[in-house]
Design a protein around this motif. Structure first.
Motif, PDB file in Angstrom:
ATOM      1  N   ASP A   1       9.718  17.299  23.383  1.00  0.00           N
ATOM      2  CA  ASP A   1      10.879  17.201  24.266  1.00  0.00           C
ATOM      3  C   ASP A   1      11.308  15.734  24.304  1.00  0.00           C
ATOM      4  O   ASP A   1      10.892  14.940  23.476  1.00  0.00           O
ATOM      5  N   ARG A   2      12.106  15.362  25.283  1.00  0.00           N
ATOM      6  CA  ARG A   2      12.638  13.992  25.327  1.00  0.00           C
ATOM      7  C   ARG A   2      11.641  12.946  25.818  1.00  0.00           C
ATOM      8  O   ARG A   2      11.892  11.762  25.733  1.00  0.00           O
ATOM      9  N   GLY A   3      10.490  13.363  26.310  1.00  0.00           N
ATOM     10  CA  GLY A   3       9.469  12.415  26.745  1.00  0.00           C
ATOM     11  C   GLY A   3       8.507  12.084  25.615  1.00  0.00           C
ATOM     12  O   GLY A   3       8.656  12.539  24.483  1.00  0.00           O
ATOM     13  N   VAL A   4       7.511  11.283  25.926  1.00  0.00           N
ATOM     14  CA  VAL A   4       6.475  10.924  24.955  1.00  0.00           C
ATOM     15  C   VAL A   4       5.257  11.805  25.232  1.00  0.00           C
ATOM     16  O   VAL A   4       4.584  11.641  26.253  1.00  0.00           O
ATOM     17  N   ASP A   5       5.027  12.759  24.349  1.00  0.00           N
ATOM     18  CA  ASP A   5       3.891  13.690  24.465  1.00  0.00           C
ATOM     19  C   ASP A   5       3.920  14.477  25.782  1.00  0.00           C
ATOM     20  O   ASP A   5       2.879  14.730  26.383  1.00  0.00           O
TER      21      ASP A   5
ATOM     22  N   ILE B   1       1.298  17.304  16.905  1.00  0.00           N
ATOM     23  CA  ILE B   1      -0.132  17.342  17.182  1.00  0.00           C
ATOM     24  C   ILE B   1      -0.509  15.988  17.755  1.00  0.00           C
ATOM     25  O   ILE B   1      -0.034  14.949  17.296  1.00  0.00           O
ATOM     26  N   HIS B   2      -1.351  16.024  18.801  1.00  0.00           N
ATOM     27  CA  HIS B   2      -1.753  14.789  19.477  1.00  0.00           C
ATOM     28  C   HIS B   2      -3.277  14.754  19.609  1.00  0.00           C
ATOM     29  O   HIS B   2      -3.880  15.749  20.019  1.00  0.00           O
ATOM     30  N   PRO B   3      -3.902  13.611  19.295  1.00  0.00           N
ATOM     31  CA  PRO B   3      -5.359  13.527  19.292  1.00  0.00           C
ATOM     32  C   PRO B   3      -5.985  13.228  20.648  1.00  0.00           C
ATOM     33  O   PRO B   3      -6.777  12.299  20.813  1.00  0.00           O
ATOM     34  N   ALA B   4      -5.636  14.014  21.634  1.00  0.00           N
ATOM     35  CA  ALA B   4      -6.221  13.939  22.980  1.00  0.00           C
ATOM     36  C   ALA B   4      -5.814  15.201  23.722  1.00  0.00           C
ATOM     37  O   ALA B   4      -4.950  15.947  23.259  1.00  0.00           O
ATOM     38  N   LEU B   5      -6.446  15.430  24.856  1.00  0.00           N
ATOM     39  CA  LEU B   5      -6.084  16.579  25.681  1.00  0.00           C
ATOM     40  C   LEU B   5      -4.983  16.145  26.649  1.00  0.00           C
ATOM     41  O   LEU B   5      -5.244  15.599  27.707  1.00  0.00           O
ATOM     42  N   LEU B   6      -3.745  16.368  26.222  1.00  0.00           N
ATOM     43  CA  LEU B   6      -2.623  16.002  27.087  1.00  0.00           C
ATOM     44  C   LEU B   6      -2.718  16.780  28.396  1.00  0.00           C
ATOM     45  O   LEU B   6      -3.203  17.897  28.406  1.00  0.00           O
TER      46      LEU B   6
END
Length: 189
Positions: A140-144, A107-112
């Motif tokens: 995955d292997r990236g950041v977000d 879960i990420h606190p922004a609209l990726l």
């Protein structure tokens, strides 16, 4: 479905997931709480609810790979099927991704793709956006950068202080994450 909850800090998302399991909103079995910070408040939250708490400190291992392999060993002992990052502030690599491909959710606190990284709320606030929100995505292997499962936007009141924006974002997280996890369990995602 057996899930493991990963967190590094206060553990409010962990708490909301635990409550959702206890009330039957989320039909998962929590195998344990995994933490990478010895003083994190989430440790107490997990113990309070009677779950096993595993503290894996990166400094105790020769390499990042060895650190992750130790975590994978415990996950496999507990027969974990889904890894749930809930405020886990460490980038996932190597052994975890190899063993749990398409089985780690965050879960990420922004609209990726806007505002990736560990301070998404603050970055959105400083940028002065009129809308931000919460994203649940596969890791995955990236950041977000993993495939997005769900997003919920939030209109930003221009009079809000940073703390008010944080509170609004956390309220969305605590409601959205258990619902999305249930949809994953039911095979909708």
């Amino acid at each position: 479905m057996k899930i493991a909850l990963f967190a590094s800090g206060n553990g409010t998302n962990v708490e909301s997931i635990i409550r959702s399991v206890e009330t039957g909103q989320l039909t998962a079995e929590i195998s344990g709480i995994y933490c990478d910070v010895a003083t994190a408040k989430v440790i107490g939250r997990g113990k309070k609810h009677g779950y096993p708490v595993y503290v894996f400190l990166p400094s105790d291992y020769q390499s990042r790979r060895a650190f992750e392999e130790a975590i994978v060993d415990q996950l496999q002992q507990d027969q974990v099927e889904l890894v749930v990052l809930a405020g886990y502030m460490r980038i996932i690599r190597y052994a975890l991704l190899d063993h749990y491909t398409n089985k780690i959710v965050n879960i990420h606190p922004a609209l990726l793709p806007q505002f990736p990284g560990k301070q998404g709320i603050k970055d959105a606030y400083v940028a002065g956006v009129t809308e931000t929100g919460v994203t649940v995505h596969w890791v995955d292997r990236g950041v977000d950068t993993g495939p997005i499962i769900a997003q919920e936007p939030l209109k930003v009141d221009p009079n809000w202080e940073l703390a008010e924006l944080e509170a609004e974002i956390h309220a969305i997280e605590h409601r959205l994450y258990p619902a999305v996890l249930q949809s994953i369990i039911e095979g909708s995602h």
